[in-house]
Enzyme design. Structure first.
Site, mmCIF file in Angstrom:
data_model
loop_
_atom_site.group_PDB
_atom_site.id
_atom_site.type_symbol
_atom_site.label_atom_id
_atom_site.label_comp_id
_atom_site.label_asym_id
_atom_site.label_seq_id
_atom_site.Cartn_x
_atom_site.Cartn_y
_atom_site.Cartn_z
ATOM 1 N N ASP A 118 0.868 -6.157 -0.616
ATOM 2 C CA ASP A 118 0.061 -4.989 -0.026
ATOM 3 C C ASP A 118 -0.569 -5.252 1.392
ATOM 4 O O ASP A 118 -0.744 -4.401 2.290
ATOM 5 C CB ASP A 118 -1.077 -4.423 -0.688
ATOM 6 C CG ASP A 118 -0.845 -4.040 -2.034
ATOM 7 O OD1 ASP A 118 0.249 -3.025 -1.995
ATOM 8 O OD2 ASP A 118 -1.562 -3.801 -3.029
ATOM 9 N N TYR A 225 0.071 5.355 0.834
ATOM 10 C CA TYR A 225 -0.961 5.095 0.083
ATOM 11 C C TYR A 225 -2.052 5.692 0.899
ATOM 12 O O TYR A 225 -2.360 5.652 2.147
ATOM 13 C CB TYR A 225 -0.977 3.695 0.095
ATOM 14 C CG TYR A 225 -2.307 2.939 -0.363
ATOM 15 C CD1 TYR A 225 -2.389 2.716 -1.495
ATOM 16 C CD2 TYR A 225 -3.414 2.767 0.423
ATOM 17 C CE1 TYR A 225 -3.440 1.950 -2.189
ATOM 18 C CE2 TYR A 225 -4.671 2.229 0.169
ATOM 19 C CZ TYR A 225 -4.624 1.793 -1.440
ATOM 20 O OH TYR A 225 -5.697 1.265 -1.967
#
Length: 228
Positions: A118, A225
Site C-alpha cells: 500500500d 482508494y
C-alpha cells in the site's frame, strides 16, 4: 517561514508520539522550493522543551539563515536528497527499533504483504556500507550520496524510504507530515516482516500482481482508494 516552521515542529513532535524516537534521536525537515530554504529540527534539543521557534532555517548550502541553534547533525544528508529529488517535500530520519534492526543486519525490508504494498512499491532497500574514507570525510553528505546511489533515477515517492547500512531508516514524502506517516508505516512493515520471516523463514515475497494492485489503487493514475 513561520508556517513551515510550525509544520516541521509538529511533524517532529509526532516522532515521540508514535514511538519512533528515544531521547533526542531523530529529525524532520521540510523544504520551501521557491525560496530555496529548508526548515529542520535543531541538534540535540529535547522534544519536551522544543518549540516551533526553535526550528532552524538553512539555505541549500547548509548556512543558517534563521534560528538560535545549530541545525540537526544530519542536515547535509537532507540537503543532498532535496537537491537530487525535486519531488521530495519532507524528510525524516529515526532510529526506530525494527527498521534500524534491518539496517544493522544489512538487509532490505522485504515486501511480503499488502500493508507493505500500500505504501512501498517493492522492497525497502538497504544501502551499502560507507567506506572509512567516506565516514572520516563529509560523513553526513556521503550518507546522502549513498542513498542516492542506491535509489538511482527511481521516483523516490514510489518507495518513500530506505535503510542505511549499520545506521538506520530515512523516509520522505510530499511534506513533513507525509514523511513522518511513511516513517511510521516503514517501522510497522519492518516489524511485520521480521515476525513473518521468523514464523516462516522460507516465506516468499508478495505476488507481483497483488503488489501492483495494492500500490496502484492508492498511487496510480487511476487510483480509487479514499475520497476525492
Amino acid at each position: 517561514m513561520q508556517k513551515l516552521k510550525q509544520q516541521v515542529f509538529e511533524a517532529n513532535m509526532e516522532l515521540p508520539r508514535y514511538g519512533l524516537v528515544t531521547f533526542t534521536w531523530g529529525n524532520v525537515s521540510a523544504i520551501d522550493r521557491e525560496r530555496g530554504l529548508v526548515v529542520i529540527k535543531p541538534s540535540g534539543v529535547a522534544y519536551e522543551t522544543m518549540k516551533a521557534d526553535d526550528m532552524v532555517v538553512v539555505d541549500m548550502s547548509g548556512n543558517v539563515v534563521e534560528g538560535e541553534y545549530r541545525p540537526s547533525s544530519d542536515t547535509a544528508t537532507h540537503l543532498e536528497l532535496y537537491r537530487r529529488y525535486p519531488s521530495l517535500g519532507g524528510i525524516v530520519h529515526t532510529h526506530s527499533t525494527h527498521a534500524t534492526a534491518w539496517a544493522q543486519a544489512g538487509l532490505a525490508i522485504p515486501a511480503l504483504g499488502t500493508t507493505h504494498a500500500d505504501y512501498f512499491f517493492g522492497d525497502i532497500p538497504c544501502t551499502r556500507g560507507l567506506s572509512e574514507e567516506e565516514v572520516q570525510g563529509e560523513y553526513e553528505l556521503n550518507t546522502g550520496k549513498v542513498i542516492i546511489e542506491t535509489l538511482g533515477d527511481a521516483e523516490p515517492l514510489h518507495t518513500p524510504g530506505i535503510v542505511v547500512y549499520q545506521h538506520g531508516p530515512f523516509a520522505w514524502g510530499k511534506d513533513a507530515h507525509d514523511a513522518v506517516h511513511n516513517a511510521v508505516v516503514m517501522e510497522e512493515v519492518a516489524k511485520m516482516a521480521w515476525i513473518a520471516r521468523s514464523i516462516n523463514p522460507q516465506l516468499n515475497h508478495i505476488d507481483s500482481f497483488l503488489m501492483n494492485k495494492h500500490f496502484m489503487r492508492k498511487h496510480g493514475p487511476n487510483a480509487y482508494y479514499g475520497q476525492k
